[in-house]
Design a protein around this motif. Structure first.
Motif, short mmCIF file in Angstrom:
data_model
loop_
_atom_site.label_atom_id
_atom_site.label_comp_id
_atom_site.label_asym_id
_atom_site.label_seq_id
_atom_site.Cartn_x
_atom_site.Cartn_y
_atom_site.Cartn_z
N GLY A 194 71.34 31.43 122.87
CA GLY A 194 71.90 32.16 121.74
C GLY A 194 73.41 32.02 121.73
N LEU A 195 73.99 32.17 120.54
CA LEU A 195 75.44 32.07 120.39
C LEU A 195 75.96 33.19 119.50
N VAL A 196 77.05 33.80 119.94
CA VAL A 196 77.82 34.72 119.10
C VAL A 196 79.15 34.03 118.85
N LEU A 197 79.39 33.65 117.60
CA LEU A 197 80.54 32.82 117.25
C LEU A 197 81.46 33.59 116.33
N LEU A 198 82.63 33.93 116.82
CA LEU A 198 83.63 34.65 116.04
C LEU A 198 84.67 33.66 115.53
N ASN A 199 84.99 33.76 114.26
CA ASN A 199 86.09 32.98 113.66
C ASN A 199 85.92 31.47 113.86
N ILE A 200 84.71 30.99 113.77
CA ILE A 200 84.48 29.56 113.95
C ILE A 200 84.81 28.79 112.67
N ASP A 201 85.45 27.66 112.84
CA ASP A 201 85.71 26.74 111.73
C ASP A 201 85.07 25.41 112.10
N PRO A 202 83.97 25.03 111.43
CA PRO A 202 83.25 23.82 111.82
C PRO A 202 83.89 22.54 111.29
N ASN A 203 84.93 22.65 110.51
CA ASN A 203 85.52 21.49 109.85
C ASN A 203 86.75 20.98 110.58
N GLY A 204 86.90 19.66 110.58
CA GLY A 204 88.11 19.07 111.10
C GLY A 204 89.26 19.26 110.11
N LYS A 205 90.45 19.00 110.58
CA LYS A 205 91.62 19.14 109.72
C LYS A 205 91.73 17.94 108.77
N GLY A 206 91.91 18.22 107.47
CA GLY A 206 92.20 17.16 106.52
C GLY A 206 93.66 16.77 106.62
N TRP A 207 94.05 15.73 105.88
CA TRP A 207 95.42 15.25 105.97
C TRP A 207 96.42 16.32 105.50
N ILE A 208 96.06 17.06 104.47
CA ILE A 208 96.98 18.10 103.97
C ILE A 208 97.14 19.20 105.01
N ALA A 290 71.84 32.49 116.24
CA ALA A 290 73.30 32.55 116.18
C ALA A 290 73.72 33.76 115.36
N MET A 291 74.78 34.41 115.80
CA MET A 291 75.40 35.48 115.03
C MET A 291 76.84 35.08 114.76
N LEU A 292 77.17 34.92 113.48
CA LEU A 292 78.53 34.58 113.07
C LEU A 292 79.27 35.87 112.73
N VAL A 293 80.48 36.00 113.22
CA VAL A 293 81.26 37.22 113.03
C VAL A 293 82.65 36.86 112.53
N VAL A 294 83.12 37.59 111.53
CA VAL A 294 84.48 37.40 111.04
C VAL A 294 84.97 38.71 110.45
N GLY A 295 86.27 38.97 110.59
CA GLY A 295 86.86 40.15 109.98
C GLY A 295 87.22 39.90 108.53
N ASP A 296 87.32 40.98 107.77
CA ASP A 296 87.72 40.82 106.38
C ASP A 296 89.16 40.32 106.30
N PHE A 318 75.00 36.64 109.70
CA PHE A 318 76.43 36.59 109.38
C PHE A 318 76.94 38.01 109.26
N LEU A 319 77.85 38.39 110.14
CA LEU A 319 78.37 39.74 110.20
C LEU A 319 79.84 39.74 109.79
N LYS A 320 80.12 40.31 108.62
CA LYS A 320 81.50 40.44 108.17
C LYS A 320 81.94 41.87 108.40
N MET A 321 82.98 42.05 109.22
CA MET A 321 83.39 43.37 109.66
C MET A 321 84.63 43.83 108.90
N ALA A 322 84.50 44.97 108.25
CA ALA A 322 85.62 45.54 107.52
C ALA A 322 86.62 46.17 108.48
N ASP A 323 87.87 46.20 108.05
CA ASP A 323 88.95 46.86 108.81
C ASP A 323 89.07 46.33 110.23
N SER A 324 88.85 45.05 110.41
CA SER A 324 88.93 44.50 111.77
C SER A 324 89.96 43.40 111.90
#
Length: 413
Positions: A194-208, A290-296, A318-324
């Motif tokens: 199992g995975l608890v993933l906070l603030n994950i960005d699965p994308n690579g950086k584009g040129w910009i 998997a549980m994805l977590v991100v603050g508002d 997908f858990l979006k946490m208010a006031d975090s």
């Protein structure tokens, strides 16, 4: 959007890069792991518990059992690890990986100090991994040192699993650490339950994005650049106490040369090679819950939404946490602990969840009842926490539903 409502996000296609060479190297290394030599264990002195929110106490841990430091040899260099406990039967270890700019203490101390989290961790071995050169007191890397790529950082983790004899892990990762754990799970799915993933960005950086990062590095000090990655704009604009504390800690406890190497490599990452089944030919995604977590309003919100669109909706929450803000594990450790309890319970490792605030016994609190009800299927265990895991699938909502329903939800804290 109110609590308990489902969000459905369109799937997107990302660039994929073959991993056959990396897998061959890592599996070959695993085969010869028993011949490796490891450095001597260094027991940490237990220290009394301090206030959870005081950053000046970041170098202490709760004295529940003995924490030990290890420097483990891996195919891509030495890895600093802190561990408490020993493997217990077939139960997985809880393994953490911190974000860039931090280390396991700055990233996870507040979360693991939480009283309810202690109730969880006493039943598991806990293993904190520090990225190379990021732990407190780490020596500066030599000039010309080639920092491991993000793929290689993931490839270092099988050495940790092998060294301690873990059967499997439940990973908790934040930011860069979440990316590394997800990559590890894609390459070695049998080692991750199992995975608890906070603030994950699965994308690579584009040129910009890459150019913007380079420009920011020229006009801002490294700690300020990293803070913009960790915290929301609102937190930075208000210069909150937590932002001030972390600015000081990043300056004083993390080697700036080593941090720059890790920061550069994180910003050179490639897209995670995962896509929801049916979205592309030969799609591959996480096979574990998997549980994805991100603050508002967190900097990573868009990336987490993107990640959610790439995962199997039947075993993803997908858990979006208010006031975090940008770091929910620091600003809302109690709520995150409560969600983690139910995540483990859904995997069959906790027969019930004891709420210390309620005299009535093991009854879930109202806020997290929404989490349970939002799931299309709840896995429960008939045994005790330390007993065997008899997993039974039960529908928590109507059995008449048709089609896939995501476990996505929004929680107001």
């Amino acid at each position: 959007m109110g609590p308990g409502l489902f969000w459905n996000f369109p799937s997107k296609t990302s660039c994929t890069v073959p991993q056959s060479l990396l897998q061959t190297m890592l599996h070959s290394r695993m085969a010869g792991m028993k011949d490796q030599q490891f450095t001597e264990e260094k027991p940490l002195l237990p220290e009394s518990r301090g206030q959870e929110t005081e950053m000046e106490n970041c170098d202490t841990f709760v004295a529940t059992g003995d924490w030990k430091e290890h420097d483990i040899e891996t195919p891509y260099g030495m890895l600093h690890v802190v561990i408490r406990g020993a493997p217990k039967g077939n139960k997985p270890a809880i393994l953490t990986y911190h974000d860039v700019g931090l280390n396991h203490k700055l990233c996870f101390n507040t979360f693991f100090h939480n009283e309810d989290m202690l109730e969880i961790t006493k039943h598991f071995v806990v293993c904190h991994v520090d990225a190379p050169g990021q732990h407190i007191g780490a020596p500066q890397m030599p000039q010309g040192y080639q920092y491991p790529t993000m793929d290689q950082l993931a490839g270092m983790l099988p050495s940790v699993v092998q060294h301690f004899g873990f059967k499997s892990i439940v990973g908790i990762g934040v930011g860069a650490g979440a990316y590394i754990l997800a990559k590890f799970a894609l390459i070695f799915p049998d080692l991750v339950e199992g995975l608890v993933l906070l603030n994950i960005d699965p994308n690579g950086k584009g040129w910009i994005d890459w150019a913007a990062t380079k420009l920011s590095g020229l006009t801002s000090a490294l700690p300020d650049t990293v803070l913009a990655h960790l915290f929301s704009q609102e937190e930075l604009m208000n210069n909150t106490e937590i932002v001030q504390n972390y600015r000081q800690q990043i300056n004083n406890t993390v080697n700036q040369f080593n941090l720059q190497l890790f920061w550069n490599m994180y910003n050179s990452r490639r897209d995670l090679e995962m896509n929801r089944s049916g979205s592309v030919l030969n799609a591959k995604t996480l096979s574990c819950p998997a549980m994805l977590v991100v603050g508002d309003n967190a900097p990573a919100e868009e990336g987490v939404v993107e990640c959610n669109s790439k995962l199997d909706p039947t075993n993803t929450t997908f858990l979006k946490m208010a006031d975090s803000g940008g770091m929910p594990q620091i600003t809302q450790p109690g709520k995150l602990t409560e969600a983690f309890k139910y995540f483990l319970q859904g995997m069959g490792y906790i027969a019930y969840v004891k709420d210390r605030r309620m005299s009535g016994g093991p009854v879930p609190s109202a806020s997290m009842t929404r989490l349970v009800r939002s799931r299309t299927a709840s896995l429960t265990s008939a045994g005790s926490v330390d007993g065997s895991r008899n997993r039974a699938c039960t529908n928590s909502d109507s059995s008449e539903g048709v089609g896939q329903v995501s476990h996505t939800m929004e929680v107001s804290c």
